[in-house]
Design a protein around this motif. Structure first.
Motif, short mmCIF file in Angstrom:
data_model
loop_
_atom_site.label_atom_id
_atom_site.label_comp_id
_atom_site.label_asym_id
_atom_site.label_seq_id
_atom_site.Cartn_x
_atom_site.Cartn_y
_atom_site.Cartn_z
N ALA A 80 0.81 -1.23 0.00
CA ALA A 80 0.00 0.00 0.00
C ALA A 80 0.84 1.27 0.00
O ALA A 80 0.49 2.24 -0.68
CB ALA A 80 -0.93 0.00 1.22
N VAL A 81 1.93 1.30 0.77
CA VAL A 81 2.63 2.58 0.95
C VAL A 81 4.05 2.62 0.37
O VAL A 81 4.59 3.70 0.14
CB VAL A 81 2.68 2.99 2.43
CG1 VAL A 81 1.29 3.05 3.02
CG2 VAL A 81 3.57 2.07 3.24
N ALA A 95 10.93 2.32 6.61
CA ALA A 95 10.05 1.15 6.66
C ALA A 95 9.41 1.01 8.04
O ALA A 95 8.21 0.75 8.16
CB ALA A 95 10.82 -0.12 6.30
N ILE A 96 10.20 1.18 9.09
CA ILE A 96 9.67 1.03 10.44
C ILE A 96 8.72 2.19 10.77
O ILE A 96 7.63 1.97 11.31
CB ILE A 96 10.82 0.95 11.45
CG1 ILE A 96 11.61 -0.35 11.23
CG2 ILE A 96 10.30 1.01 12.89
CD1 ILE A 96 12.91 -0.44 12.00
N ALA A 97 9.10 3.41 10.42
CA ALA A 97 8.24 4.56 10.71
C ALA A 97 6.90 4.46 10.00
O ALA A 97 5.87 4.87 10.54
CB ALA A 97 8.95 5.85 10.32
N ALA A 98 6.90 3.90 8.79
CA ALA A 98 5.68 3.82 7.99
C ALA A 98 4.84 2.59 8.28
O ALA A 98 3.80 2.38 7.64
CB ALA A 98 6.05 3.85 6.50
N GLY A 99 5.26 1.75 9.21
CA GLY A 99 4.47 0.57 9.56
C GLY A 99 4.68 -0.61 8.64
O GLY A 99 3.89 -1.57 8.68
N MET A 100 5.74 -0.60 7.85
CA MET A 100 6.02 -1.72 6.97
C MET A 100 6.81 -2.83 7.66
O MET A 100 6.88 -3.95 7.16
CB MET A 100 6.77 -1.25 5.73
CG MET A 100 5.93 -0.39 4.79
SD MET A 100 6.79 0.05 3.27
CE MET A 100 7.57 1.58 3.73
N LEU A 133 2.91 8.73 18.17
CA LEU A 133 2.66 9.44 16.92
C LEU A 133 3.18 8.63 15.74
O LEU A 133 4.25 8.04 15.79
CB LEU A 133 3.34 10.81 16.93
CG LEU A 133 2.83 11.83 17.96
CD1 LEU A 133 3.63 13.13 17.83
CD2 LEU A 133 1.35 12.08 17.79
N HIS A 134 2.42 8.61 14.64
CA HIS A 134 2.82 7.91 13.43
C HIS A 134 2.52 8.79 12.21
O HIS A 134 1.57 9.57 12.23
CB HIS A 134 2.05 6.58 13.28
CG HIS A 134 2.13 5.69 14.47
ND1 HIS A 134 3.32 5.13 14.89
CD2 HIS A 134 1.19 5.27 15.34
CE1 HIS A 134 3.09 4.39 15.96
NE2 HIS A 134 1.82 4.46 16.25
N PRO A 135 3.31 8.65 11.16
CA PRO A 135 3.00 9.42 9.94
C PRO A 135 1.72 8.92 9.29
O PRO A 135 1.39 7.74 9.37
CB PRO A 135 4.23 9.16 9.05
CG PRO A 135 4.78 7.87 9.54
CD PRO A 135 4.49 7.81 11.00
N SER A 136 1.01 9.82 8.63
CA SER A 136 -0.21 9.42 7.92
C SER A 136 0.12 9.35 6.44
O SER A 136 0.51 10.33 5.81
CB SER A 136 -1.33 10.44 8.16
OG SER A 136 -0.91 11.74 7.81
N LEU A 137 -0.02 8.15 5.89
CA LEU A 137 0.30 7.94 4.48
C LEU A 137 -0.95 7.43 3.76
O LEU A 137 -1.74 6.69 4.35
CB LEU A 137 1.42 6.90 4.33
CG LEU A 137 2.84 7.41 4.62
CD1 LEU A 137 3.80 6.24 4.71
CD2 LEU A 137 3.30 8.36 3.54
#
Length: 468
Positions: A37-38, A162-167, A464-468
């Motif tokens: 997805a991202v 990858a870690i920051a984006a939840g991958m 907090l997490h980035p919104s992609l």
């Protein structure tokens, strides 16, 4: 449910798997879906491991049949593409090594698998891990999930993104001067560069020289760093630097029987530091003070006498150029600009090299003097938040400096070998993460992990997490 899985830390996932609340297959599939997805926007992933789902099914069967489970059983992890992975391409960010597939795992990868971890993917980097932005001719440029126009750093920038984006919940990076701590700061995750030699570098390019190189965990929580480090540390009989048998407790160790003695500093010694970064370091110091620890502003004269970045450059160029010449011989047309630059740098004179060695000893002595009186040193990681792609200079508080100044506060720990941890504690005016660095004395990882866990508990940016 998928959103919950991809932003749960590795320790939490392991517990949910162990108690049969989640299956390894669900966890791996959630992360593979997230990659699909991202990652087209972020470009953090170089290769997805073909065997990830099959390994997840085996891990699920082990849970259901009551087998003994490792501390990371069923948890996916990612690995920087300079670290060898058996049967999965390791291309070092270079067309010279396109398609290269090792037969054996690096020691660090083998230990993660032994703990029950499942190799999920390989992540992007600069060619040969040799720059502070993750861009190369083979797999292109990685973007920061907080702002795609900005870098996630280097050289472990694909891993941090990858870690920051939840991958990926957990990964392995390498650190020569900045490369796990800086990318963590640019993307707001956590990372640990342990004492030099605590984690073997076996199976990672270059084999030599490696006296400044480290391999370490990158993650979403301090407890994940502790858990991963507990599995990674210890000699392997192949890396001569990896000789320490000092034990490490994955539970972060017992709290000290006294309050920590913490010094904090921003300047001088690291080059110019942005006021927002300085304010974040001071806020972290105040937070530790608020928790009852002894905290004071300090200076380390050795850092003011010998600028560690200059010392590192004189030593490392002399030692690294032969490895570059061997790796790139006959392939000059396939080299990215930083490798070409490395080949063309003038050799350090023997006089300058010896002077730099003496300066490095003064830096080690300076830290030793500091740690007679303190347990932890709190500093910036980077002088500025994540910068835009492709810039050549930094403007910090009105002063223009070379981009290599990003390493000003991190490289002293590569020269001295001391442990350092990067964790988020602030946010810039533009909404970008700002991390702080916790430094400990030789082999005192437990101390800085404990201090970091104190900060994490009172962090204004936790969750907090980035919104992609």
């Amino acid at each position: 449910m998928t959103q919950d899985i991809i932003f749960t830390d590795a320790t939490g996932l392991a517990e949910l798997i162990r108690t049969k609340q989640l299956s390894p297959v669900e966890v791996v599939r959630a992360h593979l879906d997230r990659i699909a997805a991202v990652d087209p926007k972020v470009n953090a992933i170089v290769t997805v491991a073909d065997g990830a789902l099959a390994a997840a099914k085996e891990a699920e069967a082990a849970v259901m049949t009551g087998q003994d489970l490792g501390p990371l059983h069923g948890v996916p992890f990612s690995v920087k593409d300079s670290i060898d992975t058996a049967g999965v391409m390791t291309q070092r960010g270079s067309p010279i090594f396109k398609g290269r597939t090792p037969d054996t795992d690096a020691t660090s990868v083998a230990r993660m698998k032994k703990a029950g971890g499942i190799l999920l993917a390989k992540t992007n980097l600069p060619e040969f891990s040799y720059w502070i932005e993750s861009d190369n001719l083979l797999s292109g440029r990685s973007n920061n999930p907080w702002d795609l126009d900005r870098t996630p750093g280097g050289s472990s920038g694909g891993e941090s993104a990858a870690i920051a984006a939840g991958m990926s919940p957990l990964g392995l990076g390498t650190d020569l001067a900045i490369s796990v701590r800086g990318p963590a700061a640019q993307t707001g995750i956590v990372s640990l560069k342990a004492t030099h030699g605590r984690v073997p570098m076996t199976g990672i390019w270059p084999r030599a020289p490696r006296r400044f190189w480290h391999v370490g965990p990158m993650a979403r929580s301090i407890r994940d760093l502790a858990l991963a480090f507990s599995q990674l540390a210890g000699p392997d009989g192949q890396d001569a630097f990896a000789t320490s048998t000092v034990p490490f407790d994955a539970g972060l160790g017992a709290a000290p029987d006294r309050k920590l003695r913490v010094g904090w500093m921003v300047e001088p010694g690291f080059g110019p530091i942005d006021s927002q970064v300085a304010a974040t370091v001071k806020a972290a110091a105040e937070a530790l003070k608020g928790e009852g620890h002894h905290v004071e502003e300090v200076r380390i004269p050795a850092l003011e006498r010998d600028f560690a970045l200059d010392v590192f450059n004189k030593l490392h160029v002399m030692e690294m150029k032969p490895a570059f010449r061997v790796a790139t011989a006959g392939h000059e047309d396939l080299m990215y600009r930083m490798s070409k630059t490395m080949r063309s740098l003038p050799d350090t004179s023997m006089e300058d090299y010896v002077a730099a060695e003496q300066a490095a000893e003064r830096l080690r002595d300076g830290y030793a003097t500091y740690f007679r009186d303190f347990d932890v040193l709190l500093t910036p990681v980077l002088p500025v938040p994540a910068h835009k792609h492709g810039i050549k200079d930094l403007v910090v508080n009105g002063e223009t400096v070379d981009l290599t100044y990003l390493q000003g506060a991190t490289v002293p720990l590569n020269v001295t070998g001391l442990p350092g941890l990067s964790m988020r504690f602030g946010t810039s005016r533009e909404g970008l993460p700002i991390n702080v660095q916790l430094v400990g004395r030789w082999q005192a990882e437990t101390t800085i992990l404990h201090a970091a866990s104190v900060l994490e508990a009172v962090s204004p940016v936790r969750g907090l997490h980035p919104s992609l």
